[in-house]
Design a protein around this motif. Sequence first.
Motif, mmCIF file in Angstrom:
data_model
loop_
_atom_site.group_PDB
_atom_site.id
_atom_site.type_symbol
_atom_site.label_atom_id
_atom_site.label_comp_id
_atom_site.label_asym_id
_atom_site.label_seq_id
_atom_site.Cartn_x
_atom_site.Cartn_y
_atom_site.Cartn_z
ATOM 1 N N UNK A 98 40.777 37.030 28.868
ATOM 2 C CA UNK A 98 39.714 37.823 29.187
ATOM 3 C C UNK A 98 39.612 38.976 29.688
ATOM 4 N N UNK A 99 38.948 39.836 29.459
ATOM 5 C CA UNK A 99 38.904 41.588 29.890
ATOM 6 C C UNK A 99 37.746 41.996 30.314
ATOM 7 N N UNK A 100 37.640 42.643 31.220
ATOM 8 C CA UNK A 100 36.745 43.347 31.814
ATOM 9 C C UNK A 100 36.941 44.808 31.598
ATOM 10 N N UNK A 101 36.077 45.488 30.747
ATOM 11 C CA UNK A 101 36.240 46.681 30.074
ATOM 12 C C UNK A 101 35.736 48.020 31.338
ATOM 13 N N UNK A 102 35.966 49.064 31.188
ATOM 14 C CA UNK A 102 35.298 50.208 31.704
ATOM 15 C C UNK A 102 33.763 50.126 31.458
ATOM 16 N N UNK A 103 33.505 49.858 30.202
ATOM 17 C CA UNK A 103 32.062 50.059 29.883
ATOM 18 C C UNK A 103 31.687 48.592 29.778
ATOM 19 N N UNK A 104 30.617 48.520 30.521
ATOM 20 C CA UNK A 104 30.173 46.891 30.763
ATOM 21 C C UNK A 104 29.525 46.350 29.481
ATOM 22 N N UNK A 178 44.305 34.234 31.771
ATOM 23 C CA UNK A 178 44.815 35.740 31.824
ATOM 24 C C UNK A 178 43.861 36.667 31.860
ATOM 25 N N UNK A 179 43.696 37.448 32.939
ATOM 26 C CA UNK A 179 42.568 38.392 33.294
ATOM 27 C C UNK A 179 43.207 39.818 33.152
ATOM 28 N N UNK A 180 42.307 40.257 32.411
ATOM 29 C CA UNK A 180 42.764 41.883 32.139
ATOM 30 C C UNK A 180 41.486 42.785 32.843
ATOM 31 N N UNK A 181 41.992 43.451 33.842
ATOM 32 C CA UNK A 181 40.981 44.314 34.680
ATOM 33 C C UNK A 181 41.220 45.642 34.246
ATOM 34 N N UNK A 182 40.472 46.416 33.740
ATOM 35 C CA UNK A 182 40.659 47.806 33.539
ATOM 36 C C UNK A 182 39.666 48.726 34.370
ATOM 37 N N UNK A 183 40.520 49.219 35.368
ATOM 38 C CA UNK A 183 39.926 50.241 36.493
ATOM 39 C C UNK A 183 38.843 49.197 37.157
ATOM 40 N N UNK A 184 39.020 47.953 37.666
ATOM 41 C CA UNK A 184 37.973 47.215 38.279
ATOM 42 C C UNK A 184 37.408 47.752 39.558
ATOM 43 N N UNK A 185 37.975 48.700 40.352
ATOM 44 C CA UNK A 185 37.793 49.062 41.604
ATOM 45 C C UNK A 185 37.096 50.413 41.662
ATOM 46 N N UNK A 186 36.891 51.063 40.232
ATOM 47 C CA UNK A 186 36.331 52.281 40.153
ATOM 48 C C UNK A 186 35.318 52.847 40.828
ATOM 49 N N UNK A 187 34.159 51.678 41.031
ATOM 50 C CA UNK A 187 33.005 51.995 41.601
ATOM 51 C C UNK A 187 32.793 51.005 42.823
ATOM 52 N N UNK A 214 44.938 50.607 36.498
ATOM 53 C CA UNK A 214 44.574 51.464 37.640
ATOM 54 C C UNK A 214 45.295 52.595 37.759
ATOM 55 N N UNK A 215 44.567 53.437 38.379
ATOM 56 C CA UNK A 215 45.038 54.722 38.543
ATOM 57 C C UNK A 215 45.355 55.059 40.160
ATOM 58 N N UNK A 216 45.185 54.089 40.766
ATOM 59 C CA UNK A 216 45.296 54.002 42.401
ATOM 60 C C UNK A 216 46.710 53.450 42.804
#
Length: 611
Positions: A98-104, A178-187, A214-216
């Motif tokens: 599964x994937x959470x994109x930056x664009x919901x 398998x969880x793909x998280x693209x910048x999940x904490x950006x907001x 992540x960039x963090x």
Amino acid sequence: MQVQPVQTASAIAADGATPLIELRGITKRFGNLVACDAVDLQVAPATLHAIMGENGAGKTTLMRILYGYYMPDAGEIYLKGKRVRFRSPADAIAHHIGMVSQHYSIIPELSALDNLILGAEPTGALGWLNRRAALEKAQQLAAALDFQPDWNRPAAELSVAARQKLEILKLLWRDAEILILDEPTAMLPPRDVDTLFETLLRLKAQGRTILLVTHKLNEALRYADFVTVLRGGRKVADAPISEVDAPTLTRWIVGEEVRPHPPAPSPTPWERGSFQRGAETSPRNAETPTRGAETSTRDAETSTRDTETSPSDAETSTRGAETSTHDAETSARDTETPAHDTKSSPSPTAWERGSGGEGVLQLRNLYIPSDRGGWGVQGLSLTLHAGEILGIAGVDGSGQLELMEALAGLRPVAKGEILLNGQPIHRWSTAQRIRAGVRYLFDDRFRRMMAAQWSVLENAILGAQRDPELHTLGWFKPRAVRQRAETLIQRFQVKVPSLRAPIVQLSGGNQQRLVIARALYGQPRLLIAYAPTRGLDIRGAEATYAAIRQACQRGMAALVIAFDLDELMEHCDRIAALFKGAIVAEFARDEFSREAIGAAMVGATLQEVNA
């Protein structure tokens, strides 16, 4: 020169075991742009693996290939040692990815519950939807994220942070391994970031594998087991996180060390006795607005245009998405210093020198209705000076969205005034405010700041249709339009396949760079920015604040609403704490204290927090 991997990929797999995920020689091109260039990646089971790199490094593209969103031009994917081929996300979901994109992917018109279960609805023996069971499971999953939405209300009413949580819940609902998280904490505000990672660590302990884009640095160093770094589409390093420190990781990401410059420690307002809570807050017993006064924000409908279309045809609704990010109507000066060459905190500013220190923006006793009933903002008063960057710090849901929309002319002001250089503008349309020199950066660029299927060229001038530099006798000048787009791209170092490529093909960070460059073009008088560095890498974030500071040196004023308190403390001249829709405290730069501001954000004093 190509940087050799610091750690071989085979070392990533624990004890020489077969990796859960293995990508071999993955290559993906978009026109002449090589997004991923023969990338290898190995991921061990039940680990949290960070994928890092600058904007445009290829991180999201690589993860989208694993998720089946893109097909690679070359390379192979292996799961548990077996080669797989994903032609769509449905294939990946069938393999528990599964994937959470930056664009919901949330549908605004559906309820939060319907969004959660869409495509995976629980049914009874006869195939009927069991909403009671769905609600019980949703509440149980949401509790782990400290998330308590009204499950029956439209998802359009959720804040961006709440939508991010809902997207993550959708993965848990489908029991992804398998969880793909693209910048999940950006907001996400800090407390929700901690809650999220607590949840991710519990999921990892249950045997799930997490890929974190992540960039963090602090997120990777604190929570990840392994890290892989991409630069320019190539893998430059991967290693166990235990063998990496912040300077090394920064050097891998940008090719050089980037040292942030936080403000020097200083006595807190409470230590000097200068803190006064509620000094500008009106009584709380104000009349509650009726439902008829509620107004939900509508996104503008846009239609495709080419560069020779009449500018009047290319105008978008002043009530919508694209009107929130407009270029200045004055021309840019070729002599201006590029944003990335300027430090974000020069001194002194025009405001600090006392020149241009008049109140550019004044908010007087504002009451703004919430979509849920009651007040989103109540009794809020604030003054913003020319040359100043003023930060608004608050826990998500404290009135940030209502304030932003009211300032943009997208939500009515029930009581109070908004003054621009002393002139009331709270009844002006968005277009009128823009013509007066106000610029906006919204938190959700996909809904409000760009037309996803339009080209980079068209998005670069979105909202500047009335600019006389771009048209003659009602027709756009192709050369002027192209020069404007190239100027924005060059000044903010936006990586694009071509000017004609749809903007949706750009990485999230490069999309953000373009809309920021567009908003700061020319000579704006006032910038209202909501989470302006969302999705940006280290250098992108620094360039953004450098550009804002540079504009403020020329007389602009900037109001920045953000959840990252450290970011506000590093770049702002003042910070105002927002709690339950009101400003409860203000802090000058020499009064900055993370503990003091954090206490005010939750409506407490430092003494109460430490009691």
